[in-house]
Scaffold this motif. Structure first.
Motif, PDB file in Angstrom:
ATOM      1  N   LYS A 198       0.827  -1.199   0.000  1.00  0.00           N
ATOM      2  CA  LYS A 198       0.000   0.000   0.000  1.00  0.00           C
ATOM      3  C   LYS A 198       0.862   1.249   0.000  1.00  0.00           C
ATOM      4  CE  LYS A 198      -4.082   1.970   2.246  1.00  0.00           C
ATOM      5  NZ  LYS A 198      -5.059   1.841   3.373  1.00  0.00           N
ATOM      6  N   HIS A 199       0.512   2.200  -0.861  1.00  0.00           N
ATOM      7  CA  HIS A 199       1.189   3.499  -0.958  1.00  0.00           C
ATOM      8  C   HIS A 199       2.687   3.344  -1.235  1.00  0.00           C
ATOM      9  CE1 HIS A 199      -2.227   5.580   1.521  1.00  0.00           C
ATOM     10  NE2 HIS A 199      -2.601   5.176   0.296  1.00  0.00           N
ATOM     11  N   LYS A 202       3.132   4.515  -7.418  1.00  0.00           N
ATOM     12  CA  LYS A 202       2.131   5.295  -8.128  1.00  0.00           C
ATOM     13  C   LYS A 202       1.887   4.624  -9.480  1.00  0.00           C
ATOM     14  CE  LYS A 202       1.845   9.114  -5.438  1.00  0.00           C
ATOM     15  NZ  LYS A 202       0.599   9.767  -4.974  1.00  0.00           N
ATOM     16  N   GLN A 203       0.772   4.958 -10.136  1.00  0.00           N
ATOM     17  CA  GLN A 203       0.508   4.386 -11.448  1.00  0.00           C
ATOM     18  C   GLN A 203       1.602   4.811 -12.428  1.00  0.00           C
ATOM     19  OE1 GLN A 203      -3.470   4.725 -12.974  1.00  0.00           O
ATOM     20  NE2 GLN A 203      -4.409   3.984 -11.084  1.00  0.00           N
ATOM     21  N   ARG A 257       6.369  12.178  -9.617  1.00  0.00           N
ATOM     22  CA  ARG A 257       6.178  12.172  -8.163  1.00  0.00           C
ATOM     23  C   ARG A 257       6.037  13.596  -7.618  1.00  0.00           C
ATOM     24  NH1 ARG A 257       5.916   8.031  -3.913  1.00  0.00           N
ATOM     25  NH2 ARG A 257       5.791   6.119  -5.125  1.00  0.00           N
ATOM     26  N   LYS A 261       1.864  13.964  -9.442  1.00  0.00           N
ATOM     27  CA  LYS A 261       1.192  13.294  -8.322  1.00  0.00           C
ATOM     28  C   LYS A 261       0.060  12.371  -8.808  1.00  0.00           C
ATOM     29  CE  LYS A 261       2.241  16.787  -4.824  1.00  0.00           C
ATOM     30  NZ  LYS A 261       3.261  17.465  -5.598  1.00  0.00           N
ATOM     31  N   LYS A 263      -2.307   8.833  -9.365  1.00  0.00           N
ATOM     32  CA  LYS A 263      -2.987   7.938  -8.432  1.00  0.00           C
ATOM     33  C   LYS A 263      -2.052   6.800  -8.015  1.00  0.00           C
ATOM     34  CE  LYS A 263      -6.934   6.420  -9.778  1.00  0.00           C
ATOM     35  NZ  LYS A 263      -8.012   5.873 -10.650  1.00  0.00           N
ATOM     36  N   TRP A 264      -2.381   6.182  -6.891  1.00  0.00           N
ATOM     37  CA  TRP A 264      -1.639   5.002  -6.469  1.00  0.00           C
ATOM     38  C   TRP A 264      -1.969   3.829  -7.380  1.00  0.00           C
ATOM     39  CZ3 TRP A 264       2.217   5.813  -3.332  1.00  0.00           C
ATOM     40  CH2 TRP A 264       2.164   6.861  -2.416  1.00  0.00           C
ATOM     41  N   TYR A 265      -1.005   2.966  -7.584  1.00  0.00           N
ATOM     42  CA  TYR A 265      -1.211   1.804  -8.443  1.00  0.00           C
ATOM     43  C   TYR A 265      -2.373   0.945  -7.963  1.00  0.00           C
ATOM     44  CZ  TYR A 265      -0.448  -2.867 -10.357  1.00  0.00           C
ATOM     45  OH  TYR A 265      -0.625  -4.090 -10.952  1.00  0.00           O
ATOM     46  N   ASP A 267      -5.038   1.728  -6.626  1.00  0.00           N
ATOM     47  CA  ASP A 267      -6.358   2.322  -6.843  1.00  0.00           C
ATOM     48  C   ASP A 267      -7.023   1.788  -8.103  1.00  0.00           C
ATOM     49  OD1 ASP A 267      -6.094   3.813  -4.563  1.00  0.00           O
ATOM     50  OD2 ASP A 267      -5.488   5.653  -5.588  1.00  0.00           O
TER      51      ASP A 267
END
Length: 278
Positions: A198-199, A202-203, A257, A261, A263-265, A267
């Motif tokens: 988690k976190h 990023k995508q 980054r 910024k 989305k997280w992967y 997500d």
């Protein structure tokens, strides 16, 4: 005593099916299965990966051939009838990756899919396919390094069948196929162990991590190979491209980054699965 491996796996009538083709077919199936399995978790339909495969694989081979022909134009300009003779060998993985990337971007645009997420999902499968594909080079006794000694190969504690396959016309050669395959396997294990944290990613960053890892591995392995494509007769094309790729992707990684910024992967696509389109 071990004998060298016959590159022909079996015959279908007058057709000879080579181990290289069998290995590549298995590699493609593995990559597709890995992509579909992960895609379901990221809200992407299985059909999207199948449809992408039908375009990306043949056009990827075309791109790999075009890339090779461009950098061997001195030969092919004198033998134009050999340009399409891909069955005689002569493809370059970077050309295939470039063509595949173009196909994916067009495909994602047409299907309204997030391209960075698609690249994240399929890149571990591509990496696995590359790991397997190098064993096709091993069986064909190609893409090897420079001459070495039996003592050196034995010092690596390699299985006897690998040592014997690296003996070509009475000379032992560096098993660069094995170096690349093993180091990419390490990279694949690292990426697979981190992508669901988690976190963490990023995508786009799973894909970029794959590119940076592969470019480093290829840079050093390419320096050992005897079949490199050259620019101006002194610069190895794959080493130059690997260097450019690593620097460019690292810059993109940091820029996204800090500025974008994304989305997280984990997500996913943001679409409810299964979903339909108009």
């Amino acid at each position: 005593m071990f004998l060298t491996i016959n590159p022909i796996a079996f015959h279908l009538g007058n057709l000879s099916v080579k181990w290289y083709g069998v290995i590549m077919a298995v590699a493609i199936v593995l990559a597709t299965w890995m992509s579909i399995s992960e895609g379901k978790k990221r809200q992407i339909e299985s059909d999207d990966f199948i449809d992408l495969l039908l375009w990306a694989v043949p056009l990827g081979y075309v791109g790999a051939r075009i890339y090779y022909v461009i950098f061997e134009w001195g030969y092919y300009s004198q033998h134009p009838n050999q340009i399409i003779a891909i069955w005689n060998g002569g493809i370059a993985i970077y050309g295939g990756l470039i063509a595949g990337l173009i196909v994916l971007l067009v495909f994602c645009y047409k299907r309204m899919l997030p391209p960075f997420l698609m690249l994240d999902v399929i890149s571990p499968g591509i990496m696995a396919a590359q790991i397997l594909g190098r064993w096709g080079n091993f069986i064909n006794q190609e893409a090897h390094g420079g001459p070495t000694t039996l003592h050196f190969l034995e010092s690596l504690h390699l299985p006897e069948f690998i040592i014997q396959q690296m003996k070509i016309n009475g000379v032992y050669y560096q098993p660069t196929f094995l170096y690349e395959s093993l180091f990419n396997l390490i990279g694949l294990i690292i990426i697979l162990s981190l992508r669901h944290k988690k976190h963490f990613f990023k995508q786009g960053e799973v894909f970029m991590s794959y590119l940076m890892w592969y470019s480093v591995v290829r840079f050093f392995v390419e320096g050992l190979r005897t079949d490199s494509l050259y620019i101006f007769g002194v610069i190895r094309v794959s080493q130059l491209l690997s260097l450019i790729l690593f620097i460019g992707v690292l810059f993109l990684f940091i820029y996204r980054r800090v500025k974008v910024k994304p989305k997280w992967y984990l997500d996913g696509s943001g679409l409810k699965y299964p979903y339909t389109r108009d």
